[in-house]
Every structure is written in C-alpha cells, then in structure tokens.
Design a protein around this motif. Sequence first.
Motif, mmCIF file in Angstrom:
data_model
loop_
_atom_site.group_PDB
_atom_site.id
_atom_site.type_symbol
_atom_site.label_atom_id
_atom_site.label_comp_id
_atom_site.label_asym_id
_atom_site.label_seq_id
_atom_site.Cartn_x
_atom_site.Cartn_y
_atom_site.Cartn_z
ATOM 1 N N UNK A 201 -15.951 -15.333 -9.024
ATOM 2 C CA UNK A 201 -15.447 -14.025 -9.463
ATOM 3 C C UNK A 201 -15.557 -13.932 -10.988
ATOM 4 N N UNK A 202 -16.219 -12.878 -11.512
ATOM 5 C CA UNK A 202 -16.447 -12.787 -12.957
ATOM 6 C C UNK A 202 -15.183 -12.926 -13.792
ATOM 7 N N UNK A 203 -14.066 -12.356 -13.298
ATOM 8 C CA UNK A 203 -12.802 -12.428 -14.040
ATOM 9 C C UNK A 203 -12.425 -13.886 -14.345
ATOM 10 N N UNK A 204 -12.768 -14.790 -13.416
ATOM 11 C CA UNK A 204 -12.435 -16.206 -13.571
ATOM 12 C C UNK A 204 -13.546 -16.936 -14.334
ATOM 13 N N UNK A 205 -14.796 -16.717 -13.911
ATOM 14 C CA UNK A 205 -15.908 -17.489 -14.470
ATOM 15 C C UNK A 205 -16.234 -17.059 -15.906
ATOM 16 N N UNK A 206 -16.023 -15.780 -16.218
ATOM 17 C CA UNK A 206 -16.365 -15.313 -17.561
ATOM 18 C C UNK A 206 -15.533 -16.033 -18.621
ATOM 19 N N UNK A 207 -14.308 -16.386 -18.237
ATOM 20 C CA UNK A 207 -13.442 -17.099 -19.197
ATOM 21 C C UNK A 207 -13.668 -18.603 -19.171
ATOM 22 N N UNK A 208 -14.670 -19.045 -18.404
ATOM 23 C CA UNK A 208 -14.992 -20.469 -18.436
ATOM 24 C C UNK A 208 -14.311 -21.290 -17.355
ATOM 25 N N UNK A 209 -13.561 -20.636 -16.462
ATOM 26 C CA UNK A 209 -12.918 -21.377 -15.375
ATOM 27 C C UNK A 209 -13.737 -21.274 -14.101
ATOM 28 N N UNK A 210 -13.200 -21.821 -12.997
ATOM 29 C CA UNK A 210 -13.890 -21.718 -11.708
ATOM 30 C C UNK A 210 -15.317 -22.223 -11.802
ATOM 31 N N UNK A 211 -16.273 -21.444 -11.289
ATOM 32 C CA UNK A 211 -17.651 -21.917 -11.190
ATOM 33 C C UNK A 211 -18.317 -22.100 -12.548
ATOM 34 N N UNK A 212 -17.779 -21.495 -13.629
ATOM 35 C CA UNK A 212 -18.392 -21.684 -14.949
ATOM 36 C C UNK A 212 -18.394 -23.163 -15.340
#
Length: 324
Positions: A95-106
Amino acid sequence: MGPLVLQAPLAGVTDRTFRRLVRRWAGDTLLFTDMVAASRLEDDRSHRKLAGLGDDGGPVGVQLFDHRPSAMAEAARRAEDLGAAAIDINMGCPVPKVARRGGGSALLRDPELAARIVAAVAAAVTVPVSVKARLGWCEGSADPVRLALLLQNAGARRLTFHGRTRRQGYGGQADWAAIGAVKRAVTIPLIANGDIGTAADARRCLALSGADGVMVGRATLGAPWTVGRLQAQLDGHPDPGDPSPRTRLLLAREHLELLLQEHGAHGLLIARRHLGWALAGLPGTAALRATLLQTPEAATALDLLARAAADAEDGPQGSTAGQP
Ligand SMILES: Cc1cc2nc3c(=O)[nH]c(=O)nc-3n(C[C@H](O)[C@H](O)[C@H](O)COP(=O)(O)O)c2cc1C
C-alpha cells in the motif's frame, strides 16, 4: 502434528472479534493483529488494535511496520508490555501510504535497513521476532535468499514469505518454488504464503517449497474456520469440512453481534464486508446479502440472519445434493 497452518494478518479483517472466531476452530494457535504503525504506539499506548491481547485464550502476536529501527524497537517493547506473544515485522505491504514512507514492502529495497530493524526489535523484546516479507521489490532485483539470510543473522526467529514481488501485487501465481530456495538457505522455520485455500493447495505448496508451514489469507475471508480445518487435515485427521449453511449463517449473525457489542452502532458498518464475504460462499443468499449490505438497522440485519438460518440446511454443505 503436521506442518503449521497460520492465519495471515489481514488489515481491517483480523481484529480481535475475527481472531476470537478463528480460535474456535484453531485452538491455541498463534494469531496476529493486522499491521500497526509503530508511530501509533509512540504516542498512544492504548492503540485499539492492541486492546485485549491474549483475552481470547491464546497467544497473539503484534505486527508492526515502520522504517526506523528505534521507533520499531520502542513500539515492540510497548506491544510486549501490553501482552504481545510475538512481534512480526511487516516487509510486504504494497500500500503506497505504507511503502512511500519506507515501511512495509519498501524495506525489500533496503535489506541492510531491514536487518537493522530486526536487530533493534530483537534486542528490545524477549518474545520471538518474525518477519513477513514478499520475494522482493520486482522480478529483476528480487533476491529473497540474501534478504532471508540477513534477517536470520539479525535475530529473526521465523520468516514468512508471500511468493510474489511487490510489483506483482496480487497478480499471477505465487511462486512456491522460489520460497523453496529460501527454505534451503536458512535454518530458522520458514512459512510459505500465497494462493493457499485448501489442504490440497497446502500440500502442493509444502512439497514444492519444503516450508515448515503455510499461512492462509484471502481464503479465510468470511470463513474463520479455514485455518482450523486445514490444520486438522495436515495433522492427518479426517476433513472436518465447512460448517453447514445454518451454522455459517448463525456464525455470520454472531460476528455481527460481537461487532455491535464492541463498537456500538458502528459495528454494523464494520460487519458489512464480513457479511458480504460470509454470504458470498453460500448459494441462494444473493437477495439476503443485498438487503443486509443496505439496511441501516442492526436489529433488522440480526433478524434477517436468524430467519435465514432457521430456513437453512443443517447438514454438511452439499450433503443433501442428489437426495430425493
Ligand atoms: C485485505 C488484505 C489485507 C492485508 N493486510 C495485511 C497486513 O496487515 N499485514 C500483512 O503482513 N499482510 C497483509 N495482507 C497480505 C496477506 O497477509 C497475505 O500475505 C496475502 O493475502 C497472500 O496470501 P493469500 O493468497 O493466502 O491471501 C493483506 C491482504 C489482504 C487481501
């Protein structure tokens, strides 16, 4: 005991009410909260997703996400204080909201940072720390074996891999063989995830991957008995089957009742998606489903479900097919 069958964390689904239902079939299995932002625990000790951990008679792990090792360590410590039986770190959420901030799949793009997070969390708590990841960010760059070894060396006690990359989203097929390459490289338990809905799927996945267990997600939507059913089958017991249509309607009604008890009138809104999934699997309930998804009155919904249950078959689903 056969290989482990775990309930996947599902955001907006595997709340404490759903977990309570899962446990009815799956006993004292380890369940997880859905993902909780570490930053939410920094300012709010009583985050509602962590309310009543362990109240349901079995261990519950807390799944956290963030990209900052210190914030994750602090959140893990608080979760442990609140009763978490394990900490799982989310490295798969697309989910971009999570990954954009460097968490989750980022974190799949920065395995060194991912490993620092695991090390910080493992140093902060006494409960086991696990990671749930995807195979990589995209096909070209995915190196799940390297990631897994870094996470293991950093102190992860178990890994779960969803057999897709972040770029794949939910498209195509989960690559269980790629999970097998990870299994052969690590010494800690490895759980395979992706596209498992039946015991036959689980057996095929286990044969291909050599994994120590499987995790089941979407197949449990509207079907909280799935983990228990698959575990019984993998343990070598006879297939308990799906509950009868009547039991499933009563279960859907109970789910609504529990959500109303916990959330007041808002419980009806939360229940709608669960009711939609629950009834999608039951033939002949399309009209009931449409009405349930529209009615603004919880009492009407409860009444409709009770009446539908009274009219429904009580044998195993499909058992009366072909009878005169
Ligand atoms: C609605 C939904 C919510 C999800 N929320 C989470 C989550 O909070 N944490 C997580 O690690 N994975 C989450 N996932 C991913 C699942 O846990 C699982 O890895 C994925 O659905 C693949 O397994 P499946 O094919 O058995 O569904 C979510 C998936 C779905 C469909």
